[in-house]
Design a protein around this motif. Structure first.
Motif, PDB file in Angstrom:
ATOM      1  N   VAL A   1       0.844  -1.194   0.000  1.00  0.00           N
ATOM      2  CA  VAL A   1       0.000   0.000   0.000  1.00  0.00           C
ATOM      3  C   VAL A   1       0.882   1.247   0.000  1.00  0.00           C
ATOM      4  CG1 VAL A   1      -1.654   1.352   1.359  1.00  0.00           C
ATOM      5  CG2 VAL A   1      -1.940  -1.125   1.165  1.00  0.00           C
ATOM      6  N   SER A   2       1.857   1.249   0.885  1.00  0.00           N
ATOM      7  CA  SER A   2       2.746   2.393   1.016  1.00  0.00           C
ATOM      8  C   SER A   2       3.518   2.649  -0.281  1.00  0.00           C
ATOM      9  CB  SER A   2       3.718   2.118   2.159  1.00  0.00           C
ATOM     10  OG  SER A   2       4.506   3.247   2.419  1.00  0.00           O
ATOM     11  N   ARG A   3       4.114   1.601  -0.828  1.00  0.00           N
ATOM     12  CA  ARG A   3       4.870   1.721  -2.076  1.00  0.00           C
ATOM     13  C   ARG A   3       3.977   2.242  -3.207  1.00  0.00           C
ATOM     14  NH1 ARG A   3       9.182  -1.930  -0.542  1.00  0.00           N
ATOM     15  NH2 ARG A   3       7.986  -3.696   0.207  1.00  0.00           N
ATOM     16  N   THR A   4       2.740   1.779  -3.250  1.00  0.00           N
ATOM     17  CA  THR A   4       1.854   2.177  -4.348  1.00  0.00           C
ATOM     18  C   THR A   4       1.448   3.639  -4.218  1.00  0.00           C
ATOM     19  OG1 THR A   4       1.048  -0.100  -4.410  1.00  0.00           O
ATOM     20  CG2 THR A   4      -0.226   1.550  -5.622  1.00  0.00           C
ATOM     21  N   PHE A   5       1.226   4.094  -2.976  1.00  0.00           N
ATOM     22  CA  PHE A   5       0.954   5.525  -2.767  1.00  0.00           C
ATOM     23  C   PHE A   5       2.148   6.341  -3.260  1.00  0.00           C
ATOM     24  CE2 PHE A   5      -2.451   4.626   0.470  1.00  0.00           C
ATOM     25  CZ  PHE A   5      -3.428   5.398  -0.127  1.00  0.00           C
ATOM     26  N   THR A   6       3.345   5.896  -2.866  1.00  0.00           N
ATOM     27  CA  THR A   6       4.561   6.598  -3.293  1.00  0.00           C
ATOM     28  C   THR A   6       4.646   6.646  -4.817  1.00  0.00           C
ATOM     29  OG1 THR A   6       5.692   5.814  -1.314  1.00  0.00           O
ATOM     30  CG2 THR A   6       7.080   6.612  -3.115  1.00  0.00           C
ATOM     31  N   HIS A   7       4.346   5.542  -5.434  1.00  0.00           N
ATOM     32  CA  HIS A   7       4.407   5.452  -6.886  1.00  0.00           C
ATOM     33  C   HIS A   7       3.435   6.445  -7.547  1.00  0.00           C
ATOM     34  CE1 HIS A   7       3.536   3.013 -10.763  1.00  0.00           C
ATOM     35  NE2 HIS A   7       4.430   3.927 -10.984  1.00  0.00           N
ATOM     36  N   LEU A   8       2.190   6.492  -7.023  1.00  0.00           N
ATOM     37  CA  LEU A   8       1.196   7.409  -7.590  1.00  0.00           C
ATOM     38  C   LEU A   8       1.602   8.865  -7.349  1.00  0.00           C
ATOM     39  CD1 LEU A   8      -2.152   5.601  -6.625  1.00  0.00           C
ATOM     40  CD2 LEU A   8      -1.161   5.841  -8.909  1.00  0.00           C
ATOM     41  N   ARG A   9       2.266   9.089  -6.194  1.00  0.00           N
ATOM     42  CA  ARG A   9       2.735  10.431  -5.887  1.00  0.00           C
ATOM     43  C   ARG A   9       3.845  10.833  -6.866  1.00  0.00           C
ATOM     44  NH1 ARG A   9       6.683  11.773  -2.547  1.00  0.00           N
ATOM     45  NH2 ARG A   9       6.667   9.794  -1.439  1.00  0.00           N
ATOM     46  N   SER A  10       4.797   9.912  -7.090  1.00  0.00           N
ATOM     47  CA  SER A  10       5.891  10.189  -8.028  1.00  0.00           C
ATOM     48  C   SER A  10       5.357  10.476  -9.428  1.00  0.00           C
ATOM     49  CB  SER A  10       6.840   8.986  -8.099  1.00  0.00           C
ATOM     50  OG  SER A  10       7.225   8.609  -6.807  1.00  0.00           O
ATOM     51  N   ALA A  11       4.261   9.796  -9.770  1.00  0.00           N
ATOM     52  CA  ALA A  11       3.675   9.971 -11.105  1.00  0.00           C
ATOM     53  C   ALA A  11       2.843  11.249 -11.186  1.00  0.00           C
ATOM     54  CB  ALA A  11       2.818   8.757 -11.453  1.00  0.00           C
ATOM     55  N   GLY A  12       2.729  11.958 -10.036  1.00  0.00           N
ATOM     56  CA  GLY A  12       1.992  13.220 -10.040  1.00  0.00           C
ATOM     57  C   GLY A  12       0.487  13.066 -10.069  1.00  0.00           C
ATOM     58  N   VAL A  13       0.004  11.862  -9.797  1.00  0.00           N
ATOM     59  CA  VAL A  13      -1.443  11.631  -9.833  1.00  0.00           C
ATOM     60  C   VAL A  13      -2.092  12.068  -8.528  1.00  0.00           C
ATOM     61  CG1 VAL A  13      -3.241   9.901 -10.229  1.00  0.00           C
ATOM     62  CG2 VAL A  13      -1.046   9.689 -11.386  1.00  0.00           C
ATOM     63  N   ILE A  14      -1.367  11.896  -7.423  1.00  0.00           N
ATOM     64  CA  ILE A  14      -1.879  12.319  -6.126  1.00  0.00           C
ATOM     65  C   ILE A  14      -0.814  13.113  -5.368  1.00  0.00           C
ATOM     66  CG2 ILE A  14      -3.455  10.340  -5.919  1.00  0.00           C
ATOM     67  CD1 ILE A  14      -1.404   9.078  -3.989  1.00  0.00           C
ATOM     68  N   VAL A  15      -1.263  13.882  -4.362  1.00  0.00           N
ATOM     69  CA  VAL A  15      -0.350  14.563  -3.451  1.00  0.00           C
ATOM     70  C   VAL A  15      -0.759  14.181  -2.037  1.00  0.00           C
ATOM     71  CG1 VAL A  15       0.558  16.786  -2.700  1.00  0.00           C
ATOM     72  CG2 VAL A  15      -0.177  16.486  -5.073  1.00  0.00           C
ATOM     73  N   LEU A  16       0.207  13.722  -1.240  1.00  0.00           N
ATOM     74  CA  LEU A  16      -0.097  13.306   0.122  1.00  0.00           C
ATOM     75  C   LEU A  16       0.146  14.455   1.082  1.00  0.00           C
ATOM     76  CD1 LEU A  16       1.622   9.803  -0.073  1.00  0.00           C
ATOM     77  CD2 LEU A  16      -0.831  10.297  -0.143  1.00  0.00           C
ATOM     78  N   HIS A  17      -0.899  14.850   1.817  1.00  0.00           N
ATOM     79  CA  HIS A  17      -0.790  15.914   2.810  1.00  0.00           C
ATOM     80  C   HIS A  17      -0.892  15.317   4.206  1.00  0.00           C
ATOM     81  CE1 HIS A  17      -0.934  19.150  -0.109  1.00  0.00           C
ATOM     82  NE2 HIS A  17      -1.973  18.575  -0.703  1.00  0.00           N
ATOM     83  N   PRO A  18      -0.406  16.062   5.218  1.00  0.00           N
ATOM     84  CA  PRO A  18      -0.504  15.547   6.591  1.00  0.00           C
ATOM     85  C   PRO A  18      -1.969  15.333   6.983  1.00  0.00           C
ATOM     86  CG  PRO A  18       0.886  17.518   6.485  1.00  0.00           C
ATOM     87  CD  PRO A  18       0.235  17.383   5.158  1.00  0.00           C
ATOM     88  N   GLY A  19      -2.171  14.471   7.970  1.00  0.00           N
ATOM     89  CA  GLY A  19      -3.530  14.222   8.451  1.00  0.00           C
ATOM     90  C   GLY A  19      -4.318  13.285   7.560  1.00  0.00           C
ATOM     91  N   GLY A  20      -3.599  12.532   6.728  1.00  0.00           N
ATOM     92  CA  GLY A  20      -4.269  11.571   5.868  1.00  0.00           C
ATOM     93  C   GLY A  20      -5.034  12.189   4.718  1.00  0.00           C
ATOM     94  N   LYS A  21      -4.758  13.454   4.439  1.00  0.00           N
ATOM     95  CA  LYS A  21      -5.448  14.100   3.320  1.00  0.00           C
ATOM     96  C   LYS A  21      -4.739  13.769   2.009  1.00  0.00           C
ATOM     97  CE  LYS A  21      -7.938  18.016   5.259  1.00  0.00           C
ATOM     98  NZ  LYS A  21      -8.698  17.016   6.029  1.00  0.00           N
ATOM     99  N   VAL A  22      -5.498  13.390   1.013  1.00  0.00           N
ATOM    100  CA  VAL A  22      -4.939  13.065  -0.298  1.00  0.00           C
ATOM    101  C   VAL A  22      -5.566  13.972  -1.339  1.00  0.00           C
ATOM    102  CG1 VAL A  22      -4.591  11.275  -2.034  1.00  0.00           C
ATOM    103  CG2 VAL A  22      -4.662  10.656   0.388  1.00  0.00           C
ATOM    104  N   GLU A  23      -4.723  14.773  -1.947  1.00  0.00           N
ATOM    105  CA  GLU A  23      -5.191  15.630  -3.017  1.00  0.00           C
ATOM    106  C   GLU A  23      -5.039  14.862  -4.332  1.00  0.00           C
ATOM    107  OE1 GLU A  23      -3.038  19.322  -3.043  1.00  0.00           O
ATOM    108  OE2 GLU A  23      -3.780  19.786  -5.074  1.00  0.00           O
ATOM    109  N   ILE A  24      -5.997  15.032  -5.216  1.00  0.00           N
ATOM    110  CA  ILE A  24      -5.974  14.265  -6.466  1.00  0.00           C
ATOM    111  C   ILE A  24      -6.023  15.210  -7.663  1.00  0.00           C
ATOM    112  CG2 ILE A  24      -6.987  12.292  -7.679  1.00  0.00           C
ATOM    113  CD1 ILE A  24      -8.589  11.680  -5.127  1.00  0.00           C
TER     114      ILE A  24
END
Lengths: 250, 250
Positions: free
Chosen positions: A214-237
DNA sequence: CGTGAAGTTGAGTATGCTCAACGGTGGTGG
DNA sequence: CCACCACCGTTGAGCATACTCAACTTCACG
């Protein structure tokens, strides 16, 4: 947001202490339009109020366990609940996350088929099965509504089976984010950014993955610029359309 | 067995041609006690008969497709049906196999959320949604029964999610065989040997495996002496308790 | 500021997938 | 009637995705 909901739950409890009045506490329920109580009139709401009790749960608090006698049904009014099943060696499958308006505790047999536990601080309305059933008999409208909600859950369960059986880790995470976003929007909240109230372990157990994946996949999507991870579990898309494509394997 | 059921279906159709009589064709339904029609009295059965039509399907024949307008509901009276969902690239997840007495076609939204197709020659009773709903309003008993069946399916769906998300190939096959055995027994048929009416591909698409893995796993269980494969898809289970252990990862 | 839980990252591995070949079977048409 | 063909099931070899085990970082909370 949790804090806000708790406050409204307290208000509701105070109302319950007052002598009977023309408005039942359920009248003030902010998620009624999403629940089994939608489309009930004032007198029917009063009947429901009479047999319901508002309960608060701390984060991590158990609602009931698999195999327990299914004597109560619950309506979530605030917070997030997870339901799950276990194998004897501890492997766990989270079969659903419940949000305000969702119903939990339906059991055809007399025992719960799964466990339910609060993910965040929660408020739920408790109904005893024994008291609710005659009420359903008198109000077919409510029973119809319950059947509709069960059908809806069945469709969601099938979608989840497709995810578990046939999607890759990347597709699973993408589908999960989109589904959370949609459900937040259904409740009049922001669908973007979306808030992940649950841990990576819970997400993994829901998607049939390990926390590491799960963690690796979030990182992967973040690297691809599809999502941005913010503190507090907020995910910008920012790439929500790209996320839709990914979720279907395109 | 299929042949037998077809014969009784023909009998039922002949009965329908006769002028109205005190016994409705549904009275003769051999699987009524398993269906939504259980516990209806003669006059109620007559009402149901009036709006139902018996349909026969060839093996492989489609009942309806995902996304189609959900105008009908069906009761399986003979044969095996599979329901499934597809991804755009053709990946498929079979979300359930339906046997006599099972209900199919519930859809909260106006469209079917999945496709349904005959695995073997099948007989089904068709109800139009438009005609069935007022009947449910008049017979809360029937609606309650429907809710019960939906709850039961929901529990089965959760069990399947546990299987798809957390079980190994061996555990999946073992669970699958046990579940088929149990369902055959529920219908008064032999639970051992159990008959697999569906192809390896269908089994794979149900369990989230490839046909190759399904085949290899059957071979493995055969080598271990837990099952014996007979022609005609019959599987004898001399080690049924061992199979139970395997299904839970012991 | 210290501690423990949660999350992230890395290296190596295993389970189940892909690609391929082959035997059996049932349906079709010459 | 039999040859042919397509489909299903089985088996094998190699591979990839996601898992396991492990270390390290971050964060929440006292």
């Amino acid at each position: 947001m949790q804090r806000l909901d708790i406050k409204s739950a307290l208000t509701r409890r105070e109302a319950a202490k007052k002598p009977p009045e023309d408005k039942s506490p359920c009248s003030a329920c902010s998620v009624r339009h999403l629940t089994v109580c939608a489309a009930l009139d004032e007198s029917e709401l009063a009947e429901v109020s009479a047999i319901s009790k508002t309960i608060e749960l701390a984060a991590g608090g158990p609602l009931f366990d698999e195999g327990e006698k299914a004597s109560n049904l619950y309506n979530v009014t605030a917070g997030t609940i997870k339901i799950y099943k276990l194998l004897s060696d501890g492997r766990r499958q989270v079969t659903g996350f419940l949000f305000p308006g969702d119903f939990v505790g339906l059991a055809n047999e007399s025992l719960y088929a799964y466990s339910a536990e609060a993910v965040t601080v929660c408020t739920v309305c408790r109904f005893s099965r024994r008291e609710l059933e005659p009420l359903l008999d008198r109000h077919p409208k409510m029973e119809r509504r319950l059947l509709g909600m069960a059908s809806h859950e069945l469709a969601a369960a099938q979608e989840q089976m497709l995810l578990l059986g046939r999607k890759t880790a990347k597709e699973k995470i993408a589908s999960f984010l989109l589904s959370l976003s949609q459900r937040a929007q259904d409740r009049g909240q922001s669908g973007n950014p979306v808030t992940l109230a649950m841990s990576r372990t819970d997400i993994g157990d829901f998607l049939g993955l390990t926390t590491e994946t799960v963690s690796r996949t979030f990182t992967h999507l973040r690297s691809a610029g599809v999502i941005v991870l913010h503190p507090g579990g907020k995910v910008e898309i920012p790439g929500i359309n790209r996320l839709r494509e990914i979720s279907e394997g395109l």
